[in-house]
Design a protein around this motif. Structure first.
Motif, PDB file in Angstrom:
ATOM      1  N   TYR A  36       0.878  -1.165  -0.099  1.00  0.00           N
ATOM      2  CA  TYR A  36       0.011  -0.012   0.009  1.00  0.00           C
ATOM      3  C   TYR A  36       0.963   1.011  -0.014  1.00  0.00           C
ATOM      4  O   TYR A  36       1.806   1.011   0.515  1.00  0.00           O
ATOM      5  N   ARG A  37       0.410   2.141  -0.725  1.00  0.00           N
ATOM      6  CA  ARG A  37       0.899   3.367  -0.762  1.00  0.00           C
ATOM      7  C   ARG A  37      -0.047   4.559  -1.181  1.00  0.00           C
ATOM      8  O   ARG A  37      -0.605   4.408  -1.843  1.00  0.00           O
ATOM      9  N   ASN A  38       0.255   5.389  -0.295  1.00  0.00           N
ATOM     10  CA  ASN A  38      -0.734   6.667  -0.589  1.00  0.00           C
ATOM     11  C   ASN A  38      -2.164   6.212  -0.461  1.00  0.00           C
ATOM     12  O   ASN A  38      -3.219   6.998  -0.986  1.00  0.00           O
ATOM     13  N   GLY A  39      -2.427   5.223   0.423  1.00  0.00           N
ATOM     14  CA  GLY A  39      -3.716   4.564   0.448  1.00  0.00           C
ATOM     15  C   GLY A  39      -4.323   3.705  -0.505  1.00  0.00           C
ATOM     16  O   GLY A  39      -5.386   3.145  -0.457  1.00  0.00           O
ATOM     17  N   PHE A  40      -3.429   3.265  -1.324  1.00  0.00           N
ATOM     18  CA  PHE A  40      -4.129   2.517  -2.386  1.00  0.00           C
ATOM     19  C   PHE A  40      -3.023   1.149  -2.757  1.00  0.00           C
ATOM     20  O   PHE A  40      -2.041   1.370  -2.292  1.00  0.00           O
ATOM     21  N   VAL A  41      -3.630   0.143  -3.303  1.00  0.00           N
ATOM     22  CA  VAL A  41      -2.856  -0.853  -3.716  1.00  0.00           C
ATOM     23  C   VAL A  41      -1.592  -0.405  -4.784  1.00  0.00           C
ATOM     24  O   VAL A  41      -2.176  -0.403  -5.908  1.00  0.00           O
ATOM     25  N   ALA A  42      -0.442  -0.673  -4.584  1.00  0.00           N
ATOM     26  CA  ALA A  42       0.542  -0.301  -5.494  1.00  0.00           C
ATOM     27  C   ALA A  42       1.023  -1.421  -6.194  1.00  0.00           C
ATOM     28  O   ALA A  42       1.545  -1.392  -7.074  1.00  0.00           O
ATOM     29  N   HIS A  43       1.245  -2.415  -5.382  1.00  0.00           N
ATOM     30  CA  HIS A  43       1.742  -3.873  -5.903  1.00  0.00           C
ATOM     31  C   HIS A  43       1.355  -5.040  -5.159  1.00  0.00           C
ATOM     32  O   HIS A  43       0.864  -4.803  -4.079  1.00  0.00           O
ATOM     33  N   SER A  44       1.299  -6.314  -5.675  1.00  0.00           N
ATOM     34  CA  SER A  44       1.124  -7.420  -4.936  1.00  0.00           C
ATOM     35  C   SER A  44       1.852  -8.340  -5.856  1.00  0.00           C
ATOM     36  O   SER A  44       2.285  -8.354  -6.837  1.00  0.00           O
ATOM     37  N   GLY A  45       2.026  -9.656  -5.287  1.00  0.00           N
ATOM     38  CA  GLY A  45       2.720 -10.858  -5.607  1.00  0.00           C
ATOM     39  C   GLY A  45       2.499 -12.002  -4.902  1.00  0.00           C
ATOM     40  O   GLY A  45       2.286 -11.747  -3.577  1.00  0.00           O
ATOM     41  N   THR A  46       2.668 -13.112  -5.769  1.00  0.00           N
ATOM     42  CA  THR A  46       2.589 -14.540  -4.869  1.00  0.00           C
ATOM     43  C   THR A  46       3.529 -15.153  -5.290  1.00  0.00           C
ATOM     44  O   THR A  46       4.081 -15.517  -6.437  1.00  0.00           O
ATOM     45  N   LEU A  47       4.228 -15.845  -4.266  1.00  0.00           N
ATOM     46  CA  LEU A  47       5.525 -16.802  -4.478  1.00  0.00           C
ATOM     47  C   LEU A  47       5.167 -18.177  -4.082  1.00  0.00           C
ATOM     48  O   LEU A  47       4.761 -18.302  -3.023  1.00  0.00           O
ATOM     49  N   GLY A  48       5.503 -19.169  -5.016  1.00  0.00           N
ATOM     50  CA  GLY A  48       5.121 -20.554  -4.575  1.00  0.00           C
ATOM     51  C   GLY A  48       6.120 -21.139  -3.744  1.00  0.00           C
ATOM     52  O   GLY A  48       6.270 -22.444  -4.028  1.00  0.00           O
ATOM     53  N   VAL A  49       6.767 -20.344  -2.730  1.00  0.00           N
ATOM     54  CA  VAL A  49       7.592 -21.094  -1.811  1.00  0.00           C
ATOM     55  C   VAL A  49       6.847 -20.653  -0.491  1.00  0.00           C
ATOM     56  O   VAL A  49       6.551 -19.450  -0.418  1.00  0.00           O
ATOM     57  N   GLY A  50       7.176 -21.511   0.559  1.00  0.00           N
ATOM     58  CA  GLY A  50       6.747 -21.250   1.957  1.00  0.00           C
ATOM     59  C   GLY A  50       7.292 -22.252   2.931  1.00  0.00           C
ATOM     60  O   GLY A  50       8.357 -22.693   2.815  1.00  0.00           O
ATOM     61  N   GLY A  51       6.419 -22.101   4.065  1.00  0.00           N
ATOM     62  CA  GLY A  51       7.138 -22.745   5.337  1.00  0.00           C
ATOM     63  C   GLY A  51       7.336 -24.152   5.080  1.00  0.00           C
ATOM     64  O   GLY A  51       8.285 -24.801   5.538  1.00  0.00           O
ATOM     65  N   ASP A  52       6.488 -25.157   4.069  1.00  0.00           N
ATOM     66  CA  ASP A  52       6.833 -26.516   3.988  1.00  0.00           C
ATOM     67  C   ASP A  52       8.069 -26.613   3.381  1.00  0.00           C
ATOM     68  O   ASP A  52       8.843 -27.763   3.380  1.00  0.00           O
ATOM     69  N   HIS A  53       8.370 -25.709   2.440  1.00  0.00           N
ATOM     70  CA  HIS A  53       9.651 -25.795   1.876  1.00  0.00           C
ATOM     71  C   HIS A  53      11.125 -25.816   2.876  1.00  0.00           C
ATOM     72  O   HIS A  53      12.102 -26.455   2.828  1.00  0.00           O
ATOM     73  N   GLN A  71       9.932  -1.945  -8.776  1.00  0.00           N
ATOM     74  CA  GLN A  71       8.881  -1.247  -8.956  1.00  0.00           C
ATOM     75  C   GLN A  71       9.263   0.220  -8.528  1.00  0.00           C
ATOM     76  O   GLN A  71      10.196   0.622  -7.864  1.00  0.00           O
ATOM     77  N   PRO A  72       8.469   1.267  -9.405  1.00  0.00           N
ATOM     78  CA  PRO A  72       9.055   2.713  -9.482  1.00  0.00           C
ATOM     79  C   PRO A  72       8.962   3.171  -8.003  1.00  0.00           C
ATOM     80  O   PRO A  72       9.657   4.393  -7.818  1.00  0.00           O
ATOM     81  N   PHE A  73       8.036   2.844  -7.137  1.00  0.00           N
ATOM     82  CA  PHE A  73       7.879   3.403  -5.908  1.00  0.00           C
ATOM     83  C   PHE A  73       8.964   2.983  -4.925  1.00  0.00           C
ATOM     84  O   PHE A  73       9.086   3.725  -3.723  1.00  0.00           O
ATOM     85  N   TRP A  74       9.798   1.825  -4.983  1.00  0.00           N
ATOM     86  CA  TRP A  74      10.549   1.373  -3.944  1.00  0.00           C
ATOM     87  C   TRP A  74      11.800   2.202  -3.568  1.00  0.00           C
ATOM     88  O   TRP A  74      11.940   2.276  -2.353  1.00  0.00           O
ATOM     89  N   GLU A  75      12.409   3.091  -4.157  1.00  0.00           N
ATOM     90  CA  GLU A  75      13.604   3.588  -3.831  1.00  0.00           C
ATOM     91  C   GLU A  75      13.193   4.782  -2.888  1.00  0.00           C
ATOM     92  O   GLU A  75      14.019   5.085  -1.888  1.00  0.00           O
ATOM     93  N   GLY A  76      12.003   5.443  -3.182  1.00  0.00           N
ATOM     94  CA  GLY A  76      11.698   6.411  -2.039  1.00  0.00           C
ATOM     95  C   GLY A  76      10.444   5.948  -1.076  1.00  0.00           C
ATOM     96  O   GLY A  76      10.110   6.503  -0.276  1.00  0.00           O
ATOM     97  N   PHE A  77      10.402   4.417  -1.034  1.00  0.00           N
ATOM     98  CA  PHE A  77       9.442   3.824   0.159  1.00  0.00           C
ATOM     99  C   PHE A  77      10.143   3.905   1.501  1.00  0.00           C
ATOM    100  O   PHE A  77      11.033   3.460   1.608  1.00  0.00           O
ATOM    101  N   SER A  78       9.252   4.433   2.411  1.00  0.00           N
ATOM    102  CA  SER A  78       9.839   4.758   3.772  1.00  0.00           C
ATOM    103  C   SER A  78       8.896   3.868   4.851  1.00  0.00           C
ATOM    104  O   SER A  78       8.899   4.520   5.776  1.00  0.00           O
ATOM    105  N   GLY A  79       7.707   3.245   4.330  1.00  0.00           N
ATOM    106  CA  GLY A  79       6.809   2.631   5.089  1.00  0.00           C
ATOM    107  C   GLY A  79       7.442   1.380   5.758  1.00  0.00           C
ATOM    108  O   GLY A  79       8.745   1.275   6.003  1.00  0.00           O
TER     109      GLY A  79
END
Length: 411
Positions: free
Chosen positions: A223-240, A317-325
């Motif tokens: 989330y950035r500025n109140g809206f969804v800026a990006h999302s992702g799903t990675l097929g690796v988790g705790g079982d791995h 992503q273009p927002f990441w360099e200035g992301f301070s959240g």
């Protein structure tokens, strides 16, 4: 037994890799959610949040629903469903609408035209558009606005965050639920639902990343500025992580899972570096011991890899360099010792353990990181229910799937 509800009851359902979870809440007359409880059942035939055995998964879902009805004294006839899986994809799209050389006043009809354009996005064969989340509108002079109605411009643009998935995978999940005489009233992408359970409006505005460390997948949303800026799903988790431990120590997967939960760490502190842990003393296996240094090295390698893949995606992503959240960790895997320290080092951003927002009622969700997705589904369902009861439109997140659900033929 799945009759009409005697109360205004909302149900969130998540078919996860390790568990089926159903969360139940009552929506009172003031629009507040009263959490009634959560029911769980083991799911052994779901891989990376995708069903591999229809019959066994349906039995697990049925058991979770039965337990919820019995424990909470409700009759469940419809659910809101979490959507996830390694097949989920997301991307950004900017659409434009010309208002003529002389320009004109922007009206609601122009916004509907843009929504129709985004629904017509061409996707790879077999994919369906799940979400089209508005980020901002942009006028011809570059001004960004959340509500352009009444403003004048020669051109109106809109930025959307779009999420798509493989239609057949979704058909399987919906069919599995529908055969139990349960109506799928709505849905939310799992990472989106998780964020609703954890983030305040201020946190969404200031900037937040929610990483859900699940058993079969790791999903994340920004989330950035109140809206969804990006999302992702990675097929690796705790079982791995567990599987890596089982291979390295030459022990069965169930024992490796127990070992990870009881002694797992990704932070090899000096005080535990020389400790040894017993592996097994039952069945055909002789008593053996493993150094904590090896356990930490194995778990840290895989967890660091997961975080590094996410970081690389965010860096694109273009927002990441200035992301301070802040980065918030949740899900069962977020309980792993030392994981916040590891994430802080890899992301170079503040990292916190996420805490679910409080519900009304006597049932507490504190300390249950693995509940966050179904709890978030309840909050999403509340918004939808309030809009419908007030004569408002269906939340635009759900329109594409509702159209999809109505077109599915069940044999």
């Amino acid at each position: 037994m799945f009759g009409h509800k005697s109360r205004s009851v909302l149900v969130g359902l998540e078919a996860g890799t390790s568990k089926i979870k159903a969360a139940v809440a009552e929506l009172n007359g003031q629009g507040s959610l009263i959490l009634l409880g959560v029911s769980e059942s083991p799911s052994t035939h779901i891989r990376k949040c995708e069903i591999t055995d229809f019959e066994m998964t349906q039995k697990a879902i049925h058991q979770a629903i039965l337990d919820a009805e019995a424990k909470m004294d409700v009759s469940i006839g419809e659910v809101y469903l979490a959507i996830s899986g390694a097949h989920i994809r997301s991307f950004q799209s900017r659409l434009a609408l010309d208002l003529g050389q002389e320009g004109g006043m922007i009206e609601e009809g122009h916004l509907r035209e843009l929504r129709e354009l985004v629904r017509q996005q061409v996707l790879p064969q077999g994919q369906i558009l799940l979400h089209y989340l508005l980020q901002t509108y942009i006028l011809d002079d570059g001004t960004a606005t959340a509500n352009p109605v009444g403003l004048f411009s020669r051109r109106l643009m809109a930025d959307y965050h779009l999420v798509s998935g493989i239609a057949t995978r979704l058909q399987t999940t919906v069919h599995c639920v529908k055969e139990l005489s349960l109506r799928v009233k709505g849905y939310a992408l799992s990472s989106y639902a998780t964020a609703q359970a954890l983030l305040t409006p201020e946190q969404k505005s200031f900037g937040s990343v929610v990483i859900n460390c699940g058993a079969g997948i790791t999903d994340y949303i920004v989330y950035r500025n109140g809206f969804v800026a990006h999302s992702g799903t990675l097929g690796v988790g705790g079982d791995h992580l567990t599987n890596d431990l089982a291979v390295a120590l030459k022990i069965p997967f169930p024992r490796a899972e127990e070992l990870k939960k009881a002694h797992g760490t990704v932070d090899l502190r000096e005080e535990v570096a020389y400790r040894r842990v017993g592996l097994t003393a039952e069945g055909p296996y002789e008593q053996r011991f493993a150094p904590m240094s090896l356990i930490a090295e194995v778990l840290q390698a895989r967890q660091a890899e997961i975080f590094e893949i996410i970081r690389e995606d965010l860096e694109d992503q273009p927002f990441w360099e200035g992301f301070s959240g802040t980065i918030f960790l949740t899900g069962g895997g977020s309980r792993l010792d030392g994981i916040q320290k590891l994430a802080t080092r890899i992301f170079d951003r503040p990292v916190e353990a996420a805490k679910p927002l409080a519900f009304g009622g006597e049932v507490s969700c504190e300390g249950r990181e693995d509940w966050t997705t179904v709890l978030g589904l309840l909050r999403y369902a509340r918004i939808v229910e309030m809009q419908e009861s007030g004569g408002g439109r269906w939340d635009r997140m759900g329109r594409s799937l509702r159209r999809f659900l109505s077109g599915i033929r069940f044999f």
